[in-house]
Design a protein around this motif. Structure first.
Motif, PDB file in Angstrom:
ATOM      1  N   VAL A   1    -172.286 -19.906 -17.933  1.00  0.00           N
ATOM      2  CA  VAL A   1    -171.813 -18.555 -17.621  1.00  0.00           C
ATOM      3  C   VAL A   1    -171.244 -18.501 -16.202  1.00  0.00           C
ATOM      4  O   VAL A   1    -170.179 -17.908 -15.978  1.00  0.00           O
ATOM      5  N   ALA A   2    -171.931 -19.122 -15.253  1.00  0.00           N
ATOM      6  CA  ALA A   2    -171.447 -19.130 -13.867  1.00  0.00           C
ATOM      7  C   ALA A   2    -170.081 -19.801 -13.760  1.00  0.00           C
ATOM      8  O   ALA A   2    -169.206 -19.326 -13.025  1.00  0.00           O
ATOM      9  N   GLN A   3    -169.892 -20.889 -14.489  1.00  0.00           N
ATOM     10  CA  GLN A   3    -168.610 -21.587 -14.426  1.00  0.00           C
ATOM     11  C   GLN A   3    -167.507 -20.778 -15.100  1.00  0.00           C
ATOM     12  O   GLN A   3    -166.417 -20.653 -14.564  1.00  0.00           O
ATOM     13  N   VAL A   4    -167.790 -20.221 -16.256  1.00  0.00           N
ATOM     14  CA  VAL A   4    -166.776 -19.469 -16.996  1.00  0.00           C
ATOM     15  C   VAL A   4    -166.397 -18.172 -16.270  1.00  0.00           C
ATOM     16  O   VAL A   4    -165.241 -17.759 -16.305  1.00  0.00           O
ATOM     17  N   LEU A   5    -167.368 -17.552 -15.623  1.00  0.00           N
ATOM     18  CA  LEU A   5    -167.118 -16.281 -14.947  1.00  0.00           C
ATOM     19  C   LEU A   5    -166.784 -16.438 -13.464  1.00  0.00           C
ATOM     20  O   LEU A   5    -166.794 -15.452 -12.725  1.00  0.00           O
ATOM     21  N   MET A   6    -166.494 -17.662 -13.038  1.00  0.00           N
ATOM     22  CA  MET A   6    -166.145 -17.884 -11.636  1.00  0.00           C
ATOM     23  C   MET A   6    -164.914 -17.043 -11.278  1.00  0.00           C
ATOM     24  O   MET A   6    -163.895 -17.105 -11.955  1.00  0.00           O
ATOM     25  N   THR A   7    -165.047 -16.261 -10.243  1.00  0.00           N
ATOM     26  CA  THR A   7    -163.954 -15.380  -9.833  1.00  0.00           C
ATOM     27  C   THR A   7    -162.844 -16.186  -9.163  1.00  0.00           C
ATOM     28  O   THR A   7    -163.091 -17.279  -8.641  1.00  0.00           O
ATOM     29  N   PRO A   8    -161.642 -15.643  -9.159  1.00  0.00           N
ATOM     30  CA  PRO A   8    -160.554 -16.327  -8.447  1.00  0.00           C
ATOM     31  C   PRO A   8    -160.884 -16.539  -6.963  1.00  0.00           C
ATOM     32  O   PRO A   8    -160.514 -17.563  -6.393  1.00  0.00           O
ATOM     33  N   GLU A   9    -161.615 -15.605  -6.379  1.00  0.00           N
ATOM     34  CA  GLU A   9    -162.005 -15.752  -4.967  1.00  0.00           C
ATOM     35  C   GLU A   9    -162.961 -16.935  -4.778  1.00  0.00           C
ATOM     36  O   GLU A   9    -162.824 -17.703  -3.823  1.00  0.00           O
ATOM     37  N   ALA A  10    -163.924 -17.064  -5.694  1.00  0.00           N
ATOM     38  CA  ALA A  10    -164.869 -18.182  -5.612  1.00  0.00           C
ATOM     39  C   ALA A  10    -164.147 -19.503  -5.840  1.00  0.00           C
ATOM     40  O   ALA A  10    -164.428 -20.496  -5.158  1.00  0.00           O
ATOM     41  N   LEU A  11    -163.212 -19.512  -6.763  1.00  0.00           N
ATOM     42  CA  LEU A  11    -162.430 -20.717  -7.025  1.00  0.00           C
ATOM     43  C   LEU A  11    -161.580 -21.078  -5.814  1.00  0.00           C
ATOM     44  O   LEU A  11    -161.484 -22.246  -5.437  1.00  0.00           O
ATOM     45  N   GLU A  12    -161.012 -20.073  -5.177  1.00  0.00           N
ATOM     46  CA  GLU A  12    -160.171 -20.292  -3.995  1.00  0.00           C
ATOM     47  C   GLU A  12    -160.980 -20.832  -2.817  1.00  0.00           C
ATOM     48  O   GLU A  12    -160.449 -21.540  -1.972  1.00  0.00           O
ATOM     49  N   ALA A  13    -162.272 -20.506  -2.786  1.00  0.00           N
ATOM     50  CA  ALA A  13    -163.133 -20.960  -1.691  1.00  0.00           C
ATOM     51  C   ALA A  13    -163.502 -22.436  -1.811  1.00  0.00           C
ATOM     52  O   ALA A  13    -163.967 -23.044  -0.843  1.00  0.00           O
ATOM     53  N   LEU A  14    -163.278 -23.021  -2.984  1.00  0.00           N
ATOM     54  CA  LEU A  14    -163.586 -24.445  -3.177  1.00  0.00           C
ATOM     55  C   LEU A  14    -162.576 -25.311  -2.444  1.00  0.00           C
ATOM     56  O   LEU A  14    -161.422 -24.914  -2.246  1.00  0.00           O
ATOM     57  N   PRO A  15    -162.980 -26.524  -2.077  1.00  0.00           N
ATOM     58  CA  PRO A  15    -162.005 -27.461  -1.517  1.00  0.00           C
ATOM     59  C   PRO A  15    -160.873 -27.705  -2.529  1.00  0.00           C
ATOM     60  O   PRO A  15    -161.073 -27.591  -3.747  1.00  0.00           O
ATOM     61  N   LYS A  16    -159.718 -28.047  -2.027  1.00  0.00           N
ATOM     62  CA  LYS A  16    -158.523 -28.199  -2.861  1.00  0.00           C
ATOM     63  C   LYS A  16    -158.756 -29.159  -4.036  1.00  0.00           C
ATOM     64  O   LYS A  16    -158.353 -28.873  -5.166  1.00  0.00           O
ATOM     65  N   ALA A  17    -159.399 -30.292  -3.780  1.00  0.00           N
ATOM     66  CA  ALA A  17    -159.625 -31.284  -4.842  1.00  0.00           C
ATOM     67  C   ALA A  17    -160.486 -30.693  -5.962  1.00  0.00           C
ATOM     68  O   ALA A  17    -160.237 -30.951  -7.142  1.00  0.00           O
ATOM     69  N   GLU A  18    -161.488 -29.896  -5.604  1.00  0.00           N
ATOM     70  CA  GLU A  18    -162.347 -29.276  -6.629  1.00  0.00           C
ATOM     71  C   GLU A  18    -161.578 -28.220  -7.414  1.00  0.00           C
ATOM     72  O   GLU A  18    -161.748 -28.107  -8.628  1.00  0.00           O
ATOM     73  N   ARG A  19    -160.766 -27.423  -6.727  1.00  0.00           N
ATOM     74  CA  ARG A  19    -159.941 -26.422  -7.422  1.00  0.00           C
ATOM     75  C   ARG A  19    -159.032 -27.092  -8.435  1.00  0.00           C
ATOM     76  O   ARG A  19    -158.899 -26.641  -9.573  1.00  0.00           O
ATOM     77  N   GLU A  20    -158.399 -28.177  -8.013  1.00  0.00           N
ATOM     78  CA  GLU A  20    -157.496 -28.902  -8.917  1.00  0.00           C
ATOM     79  C   GLU A  20    -158.257 -29.485 -10.100  1.00  0.00           C
ATOM     80  O   GLU A  20    -157.740 -29.505 -11.222  1.00  0.00           O
ATOM     81  N   LEU A  21    -159.478 -29.943  -9.848  1.00  0.00           N
ATOM     82  CA  LEU A  21    -160.308 -30.471 -10.934  1.00  0.00           C
ATOM     83  C   LEU A  21    -160.621 -29.359 -11.941  1.00  0.00           C
ATOM     84  O   LEU A  21    -160.441 -29.548 -13.146  1.00  0.00           O
ATOM     85  N   TYR A  22    -161.060 -28.215 -11.443  1.00  0.00           N
ATOM     86  CA  TYR A  22    -161.339 -27.078 -12.339  1.00  0.00           C
ATOM     87  C   TYR A  22    -160.102 -26.683 -13.131  1.00  0.00           C
ATOM     88  O   TYR A  22    -160.180 -26.385 -14.316  1.00  0.00           O
ATOM     89  N   ASP A  23    -158.966 -26.665 -12.470  1.00  0.00           N
ATOM     90  CA  ASP A  23    -157.714 -26.286 -13.140  1.00  0.00           C
ATOM     91  C   ASP A  23    -157.282 -27.313 -14.187  1.00  0.00           C
ATOM     92  O   ASP A  23    -156.533 -26.979 -15.096  1.00  0.00           O
ATOM     93  N   SER A  24    -157.745 -28.541 -14.046  1.00  0.00           N
ATOM     94  CA  SER A  24    -157.309 -29.602 -14.964  1.00  0.00           C
ATOM     95  C   SER A  24    -158.052 -29.581 -16.296  1.00  0.00           C
ATOM     96  O   SER A  24    -157.618 -30.213 -17.259  1.00  0.00           O
ATOM     97  N   TYR A  25    -159.178 -28.859 -16.357  1.00  0.00           N
ATOM     98  CA  TYR A  25    -159.956 -28.842 -17.593  1.00  0.00           C
ATOM     99  C   TYR A  25    -159.249 -28.010 -18.663  1.00  0.00           C
ATOM    100  O   TYR A  25    -158.985 -26.828 -18.454  1.00  0.00           O
ATOM    101  N   PRO A  26    -158.960 -28.610 -19.816  1.00  0.00           N
ATOM    102  CA  PRO A  26    -158.358 -27.823 -20.905  1.00  0.00           C
ATOM    103  C   PRO A  26    -159.402 -26.876 -21.509  1.00  0.00           C
ATOM    104  O   PRO A  26    -160.614 -27.087 -21.367  1.00  0.00           O
ATOM    105  N   SER A  27    -158.926 -25.857 -22.192  1.00  0.00           N
ATOM    106  CA  SER A  27    -159.837 -24.844 -22.728  1.00  0.00           C
ATOM    107  C   SER A  27    -160.838 -25.425 -23.730  1.00  0.00           C
ATOM    108  O   SER A  27    -161.964 -24.928 -23.846  1.00  0.00           O
TER     109      SER A  27
END
Length: 141
Positions: free
Chosen positions: A28-54
Motif C-alpha cells: 500500500v505504501a509503495q502504490v500510494l506513494m505521492t509524487p512529492e515522496a517520489l520526487e524526494a527520492l534520489p534520481k536513481a531510485e526515482r528512475e527505478l520506480y518509474d521503470s517498473y511496468p504495471s
C-alpha cells in the motif's frame, strides 16, 4: 478423542499473519506513494520506480494478499492455505526476479538490494513448508 492444537501452532500462525500484514502495508505504501515522496527520492531510485511496468504491481499484490489469505487459512486450519502460500511464493519469485535481474535494483541499491528479497523468499518457502507440515497433523483437521 480430539487432539488438541499445540500452542506453538497458534503462535507461529499469528506471527505469519503479522508478517503478511507488514507485506500488505509495504504494498500500500509503495502504490500510494505521492509524487512529492517520489520526487524526494534520489534520481536513481526515482528512475527505478518509474521503470517498473504495471504488471509487477499486480504480481506484488498477488504475493502479499495470497500470503495474507494463506495465513488466515492457516489460522482457520484450512487445507487451501497451502495453495495460497504456493501462489504467494511463485508471485514473490517473479516479483523479486524482475526487480533484481530485469529492473536492475542491484545497480541502484548495491548488494543491500538482496537482503529483503532473500528474507521474503525464505519466509515464503517456510510458510509453504509449514502449511504442508501442519496439514498432515491430526489436530489440523
Amino acid at each position: 478423542m480430539e487432539t488438541k492444537t499445540p500452542l506453538w501452532f497458534w503462535i507461529l500462525s499469528i506471527i505469519f499473519l503479522l508478517w503478511n500484514l507488514i507485506g500488505i502495508g509495504s504494498f500500500v505504501a509503495q502504490v500510494l506513494m505521492t509524487p512529492e515522496a517520489l520526487e524526494a527520492l534520489p534520481k536513481a531510485e526515482r528512475e527505478l520506480y518509474d521503470s517498473y511496468p504495471s504488471w509487477t504491481y499486480i504480481v506484488y499484490f498477488i504475493a502479499v494478499f495470497a500470503g495474507f489469505l494463506g495465513s488466515l487459512g492457516l489460522l482457520l486450519k484450512k487445507r487451501w492455505a497451502r495453495t495460497l502460500f504456493l501462489v504467494s511464493l511463485l508471485a514473490v519469485l517473479i516479483q523479486m526476479g524482475h526487480s533484481l535481474f530485469v529492473a536492475n535494483a542491484l545497480e541502484v541499491y548495491g548488494n543491500e538490494a538482496l537482503i529483503l528479497p532473500v528474507i521474503v523468499t525464505i519466509i515464503s518457502i517456510m510458510l509453504l513448508w509449514f502449511a504442508n507440515f501442519c496439514a498432515k497433523k491430526p489436530w489440523y483437521n
